[in-house]
Design an enzyme around this catalytic site. Structure first.
Site: not given
Length: 178
Positions: A72, A53-55
């Site tokens: 973040d 999800i962060h990527d």
């Protein structure tokens, strides 16, 4: 034959929804490299859903109005949610592969013996290793904070501000709060 037709239709419908769910999950790894770090770290595989999800957030966040800070912060929240799922075992992330069959206690004992043997030597490098070893977190939440700190400090070049809308279409469900 009259009873078989509705059953086949139901099976087909369930199969299609399963395929859609699998395809949708696979699409979330399109712009992801997992929890990429130069070293093999604890919780790396366990945090993979949060890393995916962060990527995606770093790749498509600007298209959907999500700032780097929001990416973040969502990353830390997702990792802490994964840690809470461990319940009373939140001291360590689950092991992968062969170590899953051993108990957490046996694995910890084996690790401590290896570290003790390696660090008992009196070389300069081992003194440095001892210093680093005692700074490493021991809990899932501690590792989540370290992963979060790493992306805050070193992730600026990875956050994309020039992403093409076409590459992010259909990935809204792969982003935080979607």
């Amino acid at each position: 034959m009259k009873l078989l037709a509705p059953v086949l239709w139901a099976m087909a419908a369930l199969g299609v929804t399963w395929l859609v769910a699998v395809d949708s999950k696979e699409s979330c790894t399109k712009h992801s490299n997992g929890c990429s770090t130069p070293l093999r770290l604890p919780c790396q595989e366990y945090f993979r859903p949060a890393c995916d999800i962060h990527d995606n957030c770093y790749h498509c966040g600007t298209i959907f109005g999500i700032s780097r800070k929001e990416c973040d912060d969502a990353f830390l929240k997702d990792m802490n949610t994964l840690c809470k799922k461990l319940g009373s075992n939140s001291a360590t992330c689950p092991a992968r592969g062969k170590r899953e069959v051993t108990s957490h206690r046996a694995t910890s004992i084996a690790h401590s013996r290896l570290w003790k043997t390696a660090l008992d030597q009196k070389s300069f490098l081992n003194r440095k290793a001892r210093q680093v070893f005692f700074l490493l977190p021991t809990t899932c939440q501690g590792w989540a904070k370290n992963y979060h700190l790493a992306v805050k400090l070193a992730g600026a070049n990875s956050y994309s501000v020039t992403t093409d809308l076409e590459t992010c279409q259909g990935l809204e469900h792969c982003l935080p709060n979607h």
